[in-house]
Design a protein around this motif. Sequence first.
Motif, PDB file in Angstrom:
ATOM      1  N   VAL A   1     -32.375  -6.857  15.925  1.00  0.00           N
ATOM      2  CA  VAL A   1     -31.949  -5.789  14.932  1.00  0.00           C
ATOM      3  C   VAL A   1     -31.908  -6.003  13.508  1.00  0.00           C
ATOM      4  CG1 VAL A   1     -29.856  -4.107  14.618  1.00  0.00           C
ATOM      5  CG2 VAL A   1     -30.407  -5.043  16.851  1.00  0.00           C
ATOM      6  N   HIS A   2     -32.403  -5.090  12.623  1.00  0.00           N
ATOM      7  CA  HIS A   2     -32.540  -5.273  11.235  1.00  0.00           C
ATOM      8  C   HIS A   2     -31.816  -3.959  10.557  1.00  0.00           C
ATOM      9  CE1 HIS A   2     -35.302  -8.620  12.071  1.00  0.00           C
ATOM     10  NE2 HIS A   2     -35.760  -7.766  12.973  1.00  0.00           N
ATOM     11  N   ALA A   3     -30.638  -4.380   9.950  1.00  0.00           N
ATOM     12  CA  ALA A   3     -30.060  -3.282   9.468  1.00  0.00           C
ATOM     13  C   ALA A   3     -30.115  -3.163   7.758  1.00  0.00           C
ATOM     14  CB  ALA A   3     -28.456  -3.352   9.762  1.00  0.00           C
ATOM     15  N   ARG A   4     -30.679  -1.924   7.438  1.00  0.00           N
ATOM     16  CA  ARG A   4     -30.849  -1.730   5.951  1.00  0.00           C
ATOM     17  C   ARG A   4     -29.565  -1.102   5.270  1.00  0.00           C
ATOM     18  NH1 ARG A   4     -36.517   1.797   6.107  1.00  0.00           N
ATOM     19  NH2 ARG A   4     -37.721   0.359   5.790  1.00  0.00           N
ATOM     20  N   GLU A   5     -29.481  -1.550   4.080  1.00  0.00           N
ATOM     21  CA  GLU A   5     -28.257  -1.231   3.359  1.00  0.00           C
ATOM     22  C   GLU A   5     -28.510   0.319   2.521  1.00  0.00           C
ATOM     23  OE1 GLU A   5     -26.870  -3.951   0.767  1.00  0.00           O
ATOM     24  OE2 GLU A   5     -26.283  -5.486   2.257  1.00  0.00           O
ATOM     25  N   THR A   6     -29.889   0.449   2.411  1.00  0.00           N
ATOM     26  CA  THR A   6     -30.233   1.855   1.893  1.00  0.00           C
ATOM     27  C   THR A   6     -31.025   2.594   2.870  1.00  0.00           C
ATOM     28  OG1 THR A   6     -31.789   0.980   0.699  1.00  0.00           O
ATOM     29  CG2 THR A   6     -29.563   1.074  -0.455  1.00  0.00           C
ATOM     30  N   ASN A   7     -31.126   3.975   2.705  1.00  0.00           N
ATOM     31  CA  ASN A   7     -31.845   4.762   3.595  1.00  0.00           C
ATOM     32  C   ASN A   7     -33.141   5.070   2.795  1.00  0.00           C
ATOM     33  OD1 ASN A   7     -32.775   7.768   4.143  1.00  0.00           O
ATOM     34  ND2 ASN A   7     -31.488   7.096   5.896  1.00  0.00           N
ATOM     35  N   HIS A   8     -34.247   4.809   3.712  1.00  0.00           N
ATOM     36  CA  HIS A   8     -35.662   4.945   3.249  1.00  0.00           C
ATOM     37  C   HIS A   8     -36.301   6.127   4.129  1.00  0.00           C
ATOM     38  CE1 HIS A   8     -35.918   1.349   0.718  1.00  0.00           C
ATOM     39  NE2 HIS A   8     -34.830   0.971   1.509  1.00  0.00           N
ATOM     40  N   GLY A   9     -35.681   6.541   5.026  1.00  0.00           N
ATOM     41  CA  GLY A   9     -36.306   7.747   5.822  1.00  0.00           C
ATOM     42  C   GLY A   9     -37.125   7.147   6.935  1.00  0.00           C
ATOM     43  N   TYR A  10     -37.346   7.992   7.782  1.00  0.00           N
ATOM     44  CA  TYR A  10     -37.837   7.452   9.315  1.00  0.00           C
ATOM     45  C   TYR A  10     -39.055   6.946   9.260  1.00  0.00           C
ATOM     46  CZ  TYR A  10     -40.338  11.528  10.277  1.00  0.00           C
ATOM     47  OH  TYR A  10     -41.344  12.645  10.157  1.00  0.00           O
ATOM     48  N   VAL A  11     -40.096   7.357   8.467  1.00  0.00           N
ATOM     49  CA  VAL A  11     -41.498   6.978   8.485  1.00  0.00           C
ATOM     50  C   VAL A  11     -41.398   5.492   7.986  1.00  0.00           C
ATOM     51  CG1 VAL A  11     -43.836   7.146   7.070  1.00  0.00           C
ATOM     52  CG2 VAL A  11     -42.557   9.242   8.160  1.00  0.00           C
ATOM     53  N   ARG A  12     -40.739   5.288   6.810  1.00  0.00           N
ATOM     54  CA  ARG A  12     -40.806   3.837   6.315  1.00  0.00           C
ATOM     55  C   ARG A  12     -40.105   2.963   7.280  1.00  0.00           C
ATOM     56  NH1 ARG A  12     -45.236   3.893   3.846  1.00  0.00           N
ATOM     57  NH2 ARG A  12     -45.212   6.110   2.951  1.00  0.00           N
ATOM     58  N   THR A  13     -39.039   3.481   7.950  1.00  0.00           N
ATOM     59  CA  THR A  13     -38.233   2.663   8.891  1.00  0.00           C
ATOM     60  C   THR A  13     -39.296   2.184   9.950  1.00  0.00           C
ATOM     61  OG1 THR A  13     -36.346   3.856   8.102  1.00  0.00           O
ATOM     62  CG2 THR A  13     -36.268   2.501  10.154  1.00  0.00           C
ATOM     63  N   PHE A  14     -40.115   3.287  10.496  1.00  0.00           N
ATOM     64  CA  PHE A  14     -40.997   2.850  11.542  1.00  0.00           C
ATOM     65  C   PHE A  14     -42.075   1.866  11.191  1.00  0.00           C
ATOM     66  CE2 PHE A  14     -39.610   6.599  14.375  1.00  0.00           C
ATOM     67  CZ  PHE A  14     -39.664   6.002  15.401  1.00  0.00           C
ATOM     68  N   GLU A  15     -42.440   1.883   9.878  1.00  0.00           N
ATOM     69  CA  GLU A  15     -43.463   1.134   9.259  1.00  0.00           C
ATOM     70  C   GLU A  15     -42.851  -0.312   9.260  1.00  0.00           C
ATOM     71  OE1 GLU A  15     -46.229   1.030   5.523  1.00  0.00           O
ATOM     72  OE2 GLU A  15     -44.215   1.759   5.037  1.00  0.00           O
ATOM     73  N   GLU A  16     -41.470  -0.389   8.934  1.00  0.00           N
ATOM     74  CA  GLU A  16     -41.107  -1.708   8.816  1.00  0.00           C
ATOM     75  C   GLU A  16     -40.952  -2.309  10.160  1.00  0.00           C
ATOM     76  OE1 GLU A  16     -37.049  -4.314   7.774  1.00  0.00           O
ATOM     77  OE2 GLU A  16     -37.467  -2.200   6.870  1.00  0.00           O
ATOM     78  N   ALA A  17     -40.544  -1.484  11.253  1.00  0.00           N
ATOM     79  CA  ALA A  17     -40.414  -2.087  12.635  1.00  0.00           C
ATOM     80  C   ALA A  17     -41.735  -2.410  13.226  1.00  0.00           C
ATOM     81  CB  ALA A  17     -39.862  -0.917  13.372  1.00  0.00           C
ATOM     82  N   LEU A  18     -42.790  -1.729  12.951  1.00  0.00           N
ATOM     83  CA  LEU A  18     -44.208  -2.217  13.218  1.00  0.00           C
ATOM     84  C   LEU A  18     -44.709  -3.600  12.549  1.00  0.00           C
ATOM     85  CD1 LEU A  18     -46.187   1.325  13.079  1.00  0.00           C
ATOM     86  CD2 LEU A  18     -45.473   0.011  15.005  1.00  0.00           C
ATOM     87  N   GLN A  19     -44.233  -3.554  11.285  1.00  0.00           N
ATOM     88  CA  GLN A  19     -44.873  -4.735  10.560  1.00  0.00           C
ATOM     89  C   GLN A  19     -44.171  -5.805  11.132  1.00  0.00           C
ATOM     90  OE1 GLN A  19     -43.962  -3.190   6.585  1.00  0.00           O
ATOM     91  NE2 GLN A  19     -46.176  -2.961   6.295  1.00  0.00           N
ATOM     92  N   ARG A  20     -42.631  -5.701  11.566  1.00  0.00           N
ATOM     93  CA  ARG A  20     -41.974  -6.936  12.170  1.00  0.00           C
ATOM     94  C   ARG A  20     -42.255  -7.313  13.733  1.00  0.00           C
ATOM     95  NH1 ARG A  20     -37.258  -8.515   9.367  1.00  0.00           N
ATOM     96  NH2 ARG A  20     -36.856  -7.199   7.806  1.00  0.00           N
ATOM     97  N   ALA A  21     -43.056  -6.535  14.299  1.00  0.00           N
ATOM     98  CA  ALA A  21     -43.358  -6.507  15.638  1.00  0.00           C
ATOM     99  C   ALA A  21     -44.463  -7.763  16.122  1.00  0.00           C
ATOM    100  CB  ALA A  21     -44.278  -5.435  16.374  1.00  0.00           C
ATOM    101  N   THR A  22     -44.234  -8.598  17.001  1.00  0.00           N
ATOM    102  CA  THR A  22     -45.042  -9.832  17.234  1.00  0.00           C
ATOM    103  C   THR A  22     -45.877  -9.539  18.426  1.00  0.00           C
ATOM    104  OG1 THR A  22     -43.046 -10.810  18.221  1.00  0.00           O
ATOM    105  CG2 THR A  22     -43.399 -11.144  15.967  1.00  0.00           C
ATOM    106  N   GLY A  23     -45.642  -8.417  19.146  1.00  0.00           N
ATOM    107  CA  GLY A  23     -46.240  -8.407  20.589  1.00  0.00           C
ATOM    108  C   GLY A  23     -47.767  -7.982  20.523  1.00  0.00           C
ATOM    109  N   ASP A  24     -48.493  -8.262  21.469  1.00  0.00           N
ATOM    110  CA  ASP A  24     -49.864  -7.867  21.953  1.00  0.00           C
ATOM    111  C   ASP A  24     -50.043  -6.361  21.848  1.00  0.00           C
ATOM    112  OD1 ASP A  24     -50.689 -10.825  22.339  1.00  0.00           O
ATOM    113  OD2 ASP A  24     -49.628 -10.398  24.298  1.00  0.00           O
ATOM    114  N   VAL A  25     -48.973  -5.677  22.431  1.00  0.00           N
ATOM    115  CA  VAL A  25     -49.050  -4.323  22.430  1.00  0.00           C
ATOM    116  C   VAL A  25     -47.825  -3.803  21.942  1.00  0.00           C
ATOM    117  CG1 VAL A  25     -49.071  -2.017  23.807  1.00  0.00           C
ATOM    118  CG2 VAL A  25     -50.564  -4.019  24.668  1.00  0.00           C
ATOM    119  N   VAL A  26     -47.823  -2.606  21.050  1.00  0.00           N
ATOM    120  CA  VAL A  26     -46.694  -2.124  20.369  1.00  0.00           C
ATOM    121  C   VAL A  26     -46.463  -0.773  20.723  1.00  0.00           C
ATOM    122  CG1 VAL A  26     -45.432  -1.433  18.001  1.00  0.00           C
ATOM    123  CG2 VAL A  26     -47.109  -3.531  18.197  1.00  0.00           C
ATOM    124  N   MET A  27     -45.221  -0.424  21.645  1.00  0.00           N
ATOM    125  CA  MET A  27     -44.766   0.800  21.756  1.00  0.00           C
ATOM    126  C   MET A  27     -43.799   1.423  20.883  1.00  0.00           C
ATOM    127  SD  MET A  27     -44.640   0.359  25.982  1.00  0.00           S
ATOM    128  CE  MET A  27     -46.177  -0.626  26.769  1.00  0.00           C
TER     129      MET A  27
END
Length: 251
Positions: free
Chosen positions: A61-87
């Motif tokens: 879990v990575h908690a932000r202190e400021t709101n950036h909207g769901y698109v940028r939040t998904f983008e950050e999650a994708l960039q933090r992913a380490t798996g072979d396949v991302v769902m």
Amino acid sequence: MTDVRVSVCMATYNGEAYLREQLDSILVELEPQDEVVIVDDASSDGTVALLSAISDPRVRVHARETNHGYVRTFEEALQRATGDVVMLSDQDDVWVHGRRALLVAATAERAVAASNLVLLGDGSPLRSPLTGRDWLLRAADGPRRGRNQWKILIGDAPYFGCAMAIRRDFLSVATPFPEYLTESHDLWLATLANACGGLAHVEQPTVRRRLHEANASSERPRGLRQALQSRVLLLRLWAEARRRARRRSRA
């Protein structure tokens, strides 16, 4: 398929009401080597507390202190992913048993896969806001890039992020998102997949979608102004997707 590492990427925001049920349906599907990457977009309810209480080591879990909207939040999650396949996963749906295996198999064929989904409760398919018909992907249409892109442009393509998977080698093409992308990250991924060779269509539903007033995306038709703005955005995304596809082919 147990040797494949899967990353589930989720963006949360004030999702306390349905989040536990969704996570339970995800974790039972995953293998020990998998992970769930959750980026919280400065929730003001009990979402972060709920997530912090989960003892499963696969959940990050990575908690932000400021709101950036769901698109940028998904983008950050994708960039933090380490798996072979991302769902991708929303915070308020329920996974269908077998989702992991279906989407891992589909991404062995194409870099991006999208499945059908059904409504939580009665199990019926969504209806197209354009035609009113059942909104379904057909496996045979996956390679039909021109047709699929046209349906995206006219608003009749049932590509939902919550029913999509991406192979890791495609993330470097998909991210960073275009800076003007403020909605429809799922249509960006589908558009880019079309530009790069097509995407796999999985006919079996892999998600039970929960409809409620707080859904980030709505199945209701938009007003004329919003619809025109959306079409302009999609045309810009198609042009950007073609640029990235050419750059990828040269590399």
